[in-house]
Design a protein around this motif. Structure first.
Motif: not given
Length: 430
Positions: A232-234, A299-301, A355-361, A416-425
Motif C-alpha cells: 500500500h506504499t510502494g 496504508a493508514v489502516m 509489491f513495489r511494482r504492483t503499487f506503481a502499476t 477484464n479484472e475484478k475490482g474498480d480502479v482507484p482514484a488518485g494514489n
C-alpha cells in the motif's frame, strides 16, 4: 621590461629561472620522450629552497606512478577489479550492499573464468567478447552479465585515468555487447514486461496476509501486516524496516522516508569467530530520494493495525519482532514465501519487490503521471517506467494466460479484472 634570469642548479642539477615577481621556476630533465626529445618537469616557488622541496615531492609522485605502471603488467584482471573495488570502498563511493554485490560479481563472473586470470595488459577486445559469450552460454541472467561487463569496464577505465594503463579493451566493444544483451533480454508476446499482481491476486494476498487465528483472534502471520504496508506504499523493504514511529504523522497521514537498512557482510567477522557473518547497516535511501508521502487510507489502516499489535514509543522501530528486535528483509521474505504457498496465483510469485511494482502499476492505472509515481516511490522516472509499471495486463483468455496491452487511453477502465480502479494514489484492497 627585464627578461627572466636563468641560473643552473647546484652541480648542474636542473635550472632555476628567476621571474619578474622574485619567485622561481625550477626545471629538471627527466630523460627522453618517445619521440626522442628531452622531457622536463618544472615547479614554481617563492624561493629556491621551496622549489627544491616541491621538485622532490613531484619526483616521488612520478616514481610511484612509474612503479604502478610496471606492476600493472603482472596484475590479473581479477586483481585489477579487486583493487578498483578497494579504491571505491576507501573513497566511500559504494553502499555496503553494493560492495557485497560487486564482490560476488568479481568472484563468480570474472575470477572463476580464464579472463580473470589473464594479465591485464594482454587482454584484447576479442578476449572480452569471448568472456561475455561464455557467460551467455552458462544461462546467466542478462542483468548479471551486464553487471560483469560494467565491472570490467569501470576497472579498466579507472586504471587508464590513473595512468596505469593506456588502453581500455572493454570500451571498443561495449556498445555491441550491450546491443546483443538487449536482444537476449527482449520480451516475447507471452512475456510480462513487469511482473505484478493482478487485482484478484492482490485481494487474495491481502486476505491471506491478514488472516487471524480462530482460537485467539491474533494474526496468523507475524509479518503479514508489513507485507500489506509494502503493497500500500510502494516502499522498498529497507526503507520500511528503518521506519520509527516518530516518522509517522498520524494526524495528517504523512510518512517521512529518509533511511534504508540492509544486511551486509560483516568484514570484521574474519578476525572474530563469534561475530555475526551479516550485520544490519543503515544509510540513506537508494538514489538519496528522501521524501514525505501522503498515505492512502489502506496504508493508514495498516499502520493502525501494526500499532495495535506491537505499540511503540516515538524512537522505537515500527517493524519489530515480538522481542523488540529489528525486522529484516530475510525474515519478511520467509514470511511472504509461506503466505504465497497458500494462494492460487495464476503464475509464480516470489520476493518482496512485486509489491513495489504492483503499487506503481496501480497508480499508473489510476491515471497518475510517471513523474508523480517516481517521486512517490523514490526512484528515477526512467527506472520507474521501465521496471515498475506493467503496461501489459495479465489476463485469462479461455484456458490460456495472455499478456495483453490495453487500448491506449483506456487504462482507467479495466473490465477484464475484478475490482474498480482507484482514484488518485488510493490503492484499494476491498
Amino acid at each position: 621590461m627585464s627578461k627572466d634570469k636563468k641560473k643552473r642548479g647546484a652541480r648542474g642539477n636542473g635550472t632555476f629561472i628567476e621571474r619578474k615577481d622574485g619567485s622561481f621556476i625550477y626545471r629538471k630533465s627527466q630523460g627522453l620522450n618517445p619521440n626522442g626529445k628531452r622531457k622536463y618537469i618544472s615547479v614554481v616557488g617563492e624561493t629556491k629552497a621551496v622549489c627544491v622541496k616541491r621538485m622532490k615531492e613531484k619526483e616521488e609522485t612520478l616514481k610511484r606512478q612509474r612503479k604502478m605502471i610496471s606492476l600493472s603488467g603482472i596484475d590479473t584482471v581479477e586483481e585489477l577489479c579487486q583493487r578498483h573495488l578497494e579504491y571505491q570502498v576507501q573513497n566511500k563511493e559504494l553502499k555496503p550492499k553494493s560492495i557485497d554485490r560487486r564482490e560476488d560479481t568479481i568472484r563468480n563472473q570474472i575470477g572463476k573464468y580464464p579472463l580473470g586470470q589473464m594479465q591485464i595488459q594482454a587482454v584484447t577486445p576479442a578476449d572480452i567478447d569471448n568472456h561475455i559469450n561464455t557467460l551467455i552460454a552458462t544461462d546467466l541472467s542478462v542483468s548479471t552479465i551486464k553487471k560483469s561487463l560494467d565491472v570490467l569496464n569501470a576497472a579498466y577505465e579507472w586504471a587508464v585515468v590513473r595512468a596505469e594503463l593506456g588502453f581500455n579493451p572493454v570500451l571498443q566493444i561495449k556498445r555491441s555487447i550491450q546491443k546483443r544483451l538487449s536482444k537476449l533480454g527482449a520480451k516475447s508476446a507471452s512475456d510480462a514486461d513487469v511482473i505484478v499482481l493482478s487485482r484478484e491476486e492482490e485481494q487474495m494476498f491481502l486476505q491471506e496476509a491478514l488472516r487471524t487465528n480462530d482460537n485467539n483472534g491474533k494474526y496468523k502471520y507475524a509479518g503479514g501486516l508489513y507485507g500489506a504496508l509494502l503493497l500500500h506504499t510502494g516502499m522498498r523493504t529497507g526503507e520500511m524496516i528503518s521506519l520509527r514511529w516518530k516518522d509517522y504523522d498520524a494526524k495528517n497521514g504523512l510518512l517521512t522516508i529518509n533511511k534504508s537498512t540492509s544486511m551486509t557482510r560483516n568484514r570484521n567477522s574474519e578476525n572474530d569467530d563469534n561475530s555475526k557473518k551479516y550485520i544490519a547497516v543503515q544509510g540513506t535511501t537508494k538514489n538519496q530520494k528522501a521524501r514525505v508521502i501522503k498515505l492512502s487510507e489502506e496504508a493508514v489502516m495498516d499502520l493502525k493495525r501494526i500499532s495495535e499489535v506491537n505499540p511503540g514509543k516515538k524512537d522505537e522501530l515500527i517493524c519489530r519482532t515480538k522481542t523488540g528486535k529489528q525486522y529484516t528483509a530475510t525474515m519478511l521474505e520467509h514470511c511472504m514465501g509461506t503466505i504465497y504457498k497458500h494462494i492460487p496465483f495464476i503464475t509464480k510469485v516470489s520476493g518482496l519487490h512485486i509489491f513495489r511494482r504492483t503499487f506503481a502499476t496501480r497508480m499508473y492505472e489510476a491515471g497518475a503521471d510517471t513523474k508523480e509515481i517516481a517521486a512517490y516511490i523514490g526512484d528515477l522516472e526512467s527506472t520507474t517506467m521501465q521496471y515498475y509499471i506493467a503496461a501489459r495486463k495479465k489476463m485469462v483468455v479461455g484456458n490460456e494466460i495472455r499478456q495483453v496491452v490495453p487500448l491506449p487511453g483506456s487504462r482507467q477502465i479495466d473490465k477484464n479484472e475484478k475490482g474498480d480502479v482507484p482514484a488518485g494514489n488510493k490503492n484499494t484492497s476491498e
